[in-house]
Write a protein that holds these residues in place. Structure first.
Motif, PDB file in Angstrom:
ATOM      1  N   HIS A 289      -3.664   7.890   2.515  1.00 51.37           N
ATOM      2  CA  HIS A 289      -3.367   7.386   3.851  1.00 51.37           C
ATOM      3  C   HIS A 289      -4.398   6.367   4.341  1.00 51.37           C
ATOM      4  O   HIS A 289      -5.589   6.493   4.110  1.00 51.37           O
ATOM      5  CB  HIS A 289      -3.285   8.548   4.840  1.00 51.37           C
ATOM      6  CG  HIS A 289      -4.550   9.366   4.901  1.00 51.37           C
ATOM      7  ND1 HIS A 289      -5.532   9.171   5.843  1.00 51.37           N
ATOM      8  CD2 HIS A 289      -4.993  10.363   4.110  1.00 51.37           C
ATOM      9  CE1 HIS A 289      -6.534  10.014   5.648  1.00 51.37           C
ATOM     10  NE2 HIS A 289      -6.221  10.753   4.593  1.00 51.37           N
ATOM     11  N   GLN A 290      -3.875   5.325   4.971  1.00 53.37           N
ATOM     12  CA  GLN A 290      -4.661   4.270   5.608  1.00 53.37           C
ATOM     13  C   GLN A 290      -5.461   3.413   4.624  1.00 53.37           C
ATOM     14  O   GLN A 290      -6.346   2.652   5.039  1.00 53.37           O
ATOM     15  CB  GLN A 290      -5.618   4.859   6.666  1.00 53.37           C
ATOM     16  CG  GLN A 290      -4.964   5.749   7.691  1.00 53.37           C
ATOM     17  CD  GLN A 290      -4.022   5.009   8.637  1.00 53.37           C
ATOM     18  OE1 GLN A 290      -3.963   3.785   8.624  1.00 53.37           O
ATOM     19  NE2 GLN A 290      -3.278   5.751   9.443  1.00 53.37           N
ATOM     20  N   SER A 291      -5.181   3.526   3.355  1.00 56.63           N
ATOM     21  CA  SER A 291      -5.872   2.674   2.382  1.00 56.63           C
ATOM     22  C   SER A 291      -5.196   1.299   2.309  1.00 56.63           C
ATOM     23  O   SER A 291      -4.020   1.148   2.631  1.00 56.63           O
ATOM     24  CB  SER A 291      -5.896   3.323   1.002  1.00 56.63           C
ATOM     25  OG  SER A 291      -6.831   4.392   0.988  1.00 56.63           O
ATOM     26  N   HIS A 292      -5.976   0.328   1.864  1.00 49.45           N
ATOM     27  CA  HIS A 292      -5.489  -1.051   1.804  1.00 49.45           C
ATOM     28  C   HIS A 292      -5.706  -1.589   0.397  1.00 49.45           C
ATOM     29  O   HIS A 292      -6.841  -1.660  -0.080  1.00 49.45           O
ATOM     30  CB  HIS A 292      -6.233  -1.923   2.814  1.00 49.45           C
ATOM     31  CG  HIS A 292      -5.763  -3.342   2.855  1.00 49.45           C
ATOM     32  ND1 HIS A 292      -4.441  -3.694   3.083  1.00 49.45           N
ATOM     33  CD2 HIS A 292      -6.414  -4.519   2.694  1.00 49.45           C
ATOM     34  CE1 HIS A 292      -4.317  -5.009   3.061  1.00 49.45           C
ATOM     35  NE2 HIS A 292      -5.500  -5.537   2.815  1.00 49.45           N
ATOM     36  N   ILE A 293      -4.609  -1.941  -0.268  1.00 51.90           N
ATOM     37  CA  ILE A 293      -4.661  -2.557  -1.590  1.00 51.90           C
ATOM     38  C   ILE A 293      -4.400  -4.046  -1.396  1.00 51.90           C
ATOM     39  O   ILE A 293      -3.291  -4.450  -1.049  1.00 51.90           O
ATOM     40  CB  ILE A 293      -3.608  -1.949  -2.549  1.00 51.90           C
ATOM     41  CG1 ILE A 293      -3.620  -0.411  -2.493  1.00 51.90           C
ATOM     42  CG2 ILE A 293      -3.848  -2.458  -3.972  1.00 51.90           C
ATOM     43  CD1 ILE A 293      -4.923   0.217  -2.875  1.00 51.90           C
ATOM     44  N   GLU A 294      -5.420  -4.848  -1.591  1.00 53.26           N
ATOM     45  CA  GLU A 294      -5.290  -6.263  -1.287  1.00 53.26           C
ATOM     46  C   GLU A 294      -4.440  -6.993  -2.336  1.00 53.26           C
ATOM     47  O   GLU A 294      -4.074  -6.441  -3.368  1.00 53.26           O
ATOM     48  CB  GLU A 294      -6.668  -6.907  -1.152  1.00 53.26           C
ATOM     49  CG  GLU A 294      -7.441  -6.389   0.060  1.00 53.26           C
ATOM     50  CD  GLU A 294      -8.742  -7.125   0.286  1.00 53.26           C
ATOM     51  OE1 GLU A 294      -9.108  -8.005  -0.529  1.00 53.26           O
ATOM     52  OE2 GLU A 294      -9.421  -6.819   1.288  1.00 53.26           O
ATOM     53  N   GLU A 295      -4.173  -8.253  -2.071  1.00 57.73           N
ATOM     54  CA  GLU A 295      -3.211  -9.037  -2.835  1.00 57.73           C
ATOM     55  C   GLU A 295      -3.558  -9.113  -4.326  1.00 57.73           C
ATOM     56  O   GLU A 295      -4.719  -9.254  -4.705  1.00 57.73           O
ATOM     57  CB  GLU A 295      -3.141 -10.459  -2.272  1.00 57.73           C
ATOM     58  CG  GLU A 295      -2.521 -10.560  -0.884  1.00 57.73           C
ATOM     59  CD  GLU A 295      -3.490 -10.229   0.234  1.00 57.73           C
ATOM     60  OE1 GLU A 295      -4.669  -9.916  -0.067  1.00 57.73           O
ATOM     61  OE2 GLU A 295      -3.078 -10.261   1.406  1.00 57.73           O
ATOM     62  N   PHE A 296      -2.522  -8.994  -5.135  1.00 59.19           N
ATOM     63  CA  PHE A 296      -2.550  -9.237  -6.579  1.00 59.19           C
ATOM     64  C   PHE A 296      -3.414  -8.243  -7.355  1.00 59.19           C
ATOM     65  O   PHE A 296      -3.884  -8.540  -8.457  1.00 59.19           O
ATOM     66  CB  PHE A 296      -2.968 -10.686  -6.880  1.00 59.19           C
ATOM     67  CG  PHE A 296      -2.080 -11.678  -6.193  1.00 59.19           C
ATOM     68  CD1 PHE A 296      -0.785 -11.881  -6.633  1.00 59.19           C
ATOM     69  CD2 PHE A 296      -2.514 -12.357  -5.065  1.00 59.19           C
ATOM     70  CE1 PHE A 296       0.063 -12.758  -5.972  1.00 59.19           C
ATOM     71  CE2 PHE A 296      -1.675 -13.238  -4.395  1.00 59.19           C
ATOM     72  CZ  PHE A 296      -0.387 -13.437  -4.851  1.00 59.19           C
ATOM     73  N   CYS A 297      -3.600  -7.060  -6.797  1.00 63.64           N
ATOM     74  CA  CYS A 297      -4.251  -5.998  -7.565  1.00 63.64           C
ATOM     75  C   CYS A 297      -3.272  -5.407  -8.574  1.00 63.64           C
ATOM     76  O   CYS A 297      -2.054  -5.492  -8.409  1.00 63.64           O
ATOM     77  CB  CYS A 297      -4.757  -4.887  -6.636  1.00 63.64           C
ATOM     78  SG  CYS A 297      -6.175  -5.357  -5.641  1.00 63.64           S
ATOM     79  N   PHE A 298      -3.831  -4.782  -9.606  1.00 64.49           N
ATOM     80  CA  PHE A 298      -3.036  -4.102 -10.629  1.00 64.49           C
ATOM     81  C   PHE A 298      -3.632  -2.720 -10.815  1.00 64.49           C
ATOM     82  O   PHE A 298      -4.778  -2.584 -11.245  1.00 64.49           O
ATOM     83  CB  PHE A 298      -3.085  -4.875 -11.942  1.00 64.49           C
ATOM     84  CG  PHE A 298      -2.148  -4.371 -13.006  1.00 64.49           C
ATOM     85  CD1 PHE A 298      -0.976  -5.049 -13.302  1.00 64.49           C
ATOM     86  CD2 PHE A 298      -2.447  -3.225 -13.731  1.00 64.49           C
ATOM     87  CE1 PHE A 298      -0.118  -4.592 -14.297  1.00 64.49           C
ATOM     88  CE2 PHE A 298      -1.603  -2.770 -14.716  1.00 64.49           C
ATOM     89  CZ  PHE A 298      -0.424  -3.443 -15.011  1.00 64.49           C
ATOM     90  N   LEU A 299      -2.868  -1.687 -10.455  1.00 68.49           N
ATOM     91  CA  LEU A 299      -3.313  -0.313 -10.626  1.00 68.49           C
ATOM     92  C   LEU A 299      -2.551   0.306 -11.783  1.00 68.49           C
ATOM     93  O   LEU A 299      -1.318   0.394 -11.751  1.00 68.49           O
ATOM     94  CB  LEU A 299      -3.102   0.510  -9.354  1.00 68.49           C
ATOM     95  CG  LEU A 299      -4.211   0.420  -8.290  1.00 68.49           C
ATOM     96  CD1 LEU A 299      -4.319  -0.991  -7.729  1.00 68.49           C
ATOM     97  CD2 LEU A 299      -3.994   1.430  -7.180  1.00 68.49           C
ATOM     98  N   SER A 300      -3.289   0.725 -12.810  1.00 72.68           N
ATOM     99  CA  SER A 300      -2.673   1.376 -13.959  1.00 72.68           C
ATOM    100  C   SER A 300      -2.207   2.779 -13.573  1.00 72.68           C
ATOM    101  O   SER A 300      -2.241   3.154 -12.413  1.00 72.68           O
ATOM    102  CB  SER A 300      -3.678   1.446 -15.110  1.00 72.68           C
ATOM    103  OG  SER A 300      -4.175   0.169 -15.417  1.00 72.68           O
TER     104      SER A 300
END
Length: 226
Positions: free
Chosen positions: A143-154
């Motif tokens: 909750h409330q986390s921010h994944i900024e543009e063009f990230c890649f999470l495996s």
């Protein structure tokens, strides 16, 4: 033709093949073709659909009636995906998202454009997912986390609450982030890393997962009696 309309996949590699499968069988989009930059054009057809030079795409697939999705992995620390999203926008394409029907995305989460969310992701309340983010299978975004543009999470990444992952970062399989952790832009977090403090500087390689007994007991830490 489905309700969402037509989508052109930009890319022709393995991720593009996956995107074709998922858009075709788990979305309201109909894939109409593939496009790659002319210097990489080495086939003319894929899955019975045309593969064309990206430079020719607007003439073949009108941006007024066809959306696009850039299906490129983390190549060159996500810079290629970012650049091609920019190219597609300059051509006038609206950028389509794919969100698996088997993903859980809470209603207060915010998604950018050209987002691809695979099955069994959990995206909790108040999360912000930037443009061009890829969430491979089985991640938890707290909750409330921010994944900024063009990230890649495996796969199987755990992002706890109130975290921020900087633009274009790559997060390896089975990584975990504690609450309130900030990762700077262009970071590469290696497989199985445990990140319990912030590293806000750009361009860091983060690695390691070490457990050792603390001088503070679990009883003291949890404020209970043995």
């Amino acid at each position: 033709m489905s309700n969402a309309g037509k989508v052109l996949i930009i890319g022709a590699g393995e991720f593009a093949d996956i995107a074709y499968e998922y858009f075709s069988h788990d979305s309201e989009y109909d894939v109409v073709g593939f496009a790659v930059e002319a210097e990489f054009l080495d086939v003319s057809e894929k899955f019975g659909l045309p593969v064309i030079a990206l430079e020719d795409a607007p003439a073949r697939f009108d941006p007024a009636t066809v959306s696009a999705h850039v299906a490129i992995t983390s190549t060159k620390l996500n810079q290629v995906r970012e650049r091609l999203v920019g190219v597609a926008r300059e051509m006038g394409y609206r950028l389509a998202n794919y969100v698996s029907s088997k993903a859980f995305v809470w209603r207060t989460a915010s998604l950018g454009e050209n987002v691809f969310i695979f099955e069994h992701n959990v995206v909790q309340h108040g999360v912000t997912i930037g443009d061009g983010v890829v969430l491979w299978s089985g991640n938890h975004i707290g909750h409330q986390s921010h994944i900024e543009e063009f990230c890649f999470l495996s796969s199987h990444v755990v992002v706890s609450g109130y975290c921020r992952i900087g633009r274009r970062s790559f997060i390896g399989v089975n990584t975990c982030l504690a609450d309130h952790v900030e990762i700077g832009s262009d970071s590469f977090v290696a497989i199985g890393s445990a990140v319990n403090k912030s590293f806000p500087e750009a361009g860091l390689l983060l690695t390691g997962h070490f457990a050792e007994a603390s001088r503070v007991s679990s009883y003291r830490y949890c404020k209970v009696k043995p």
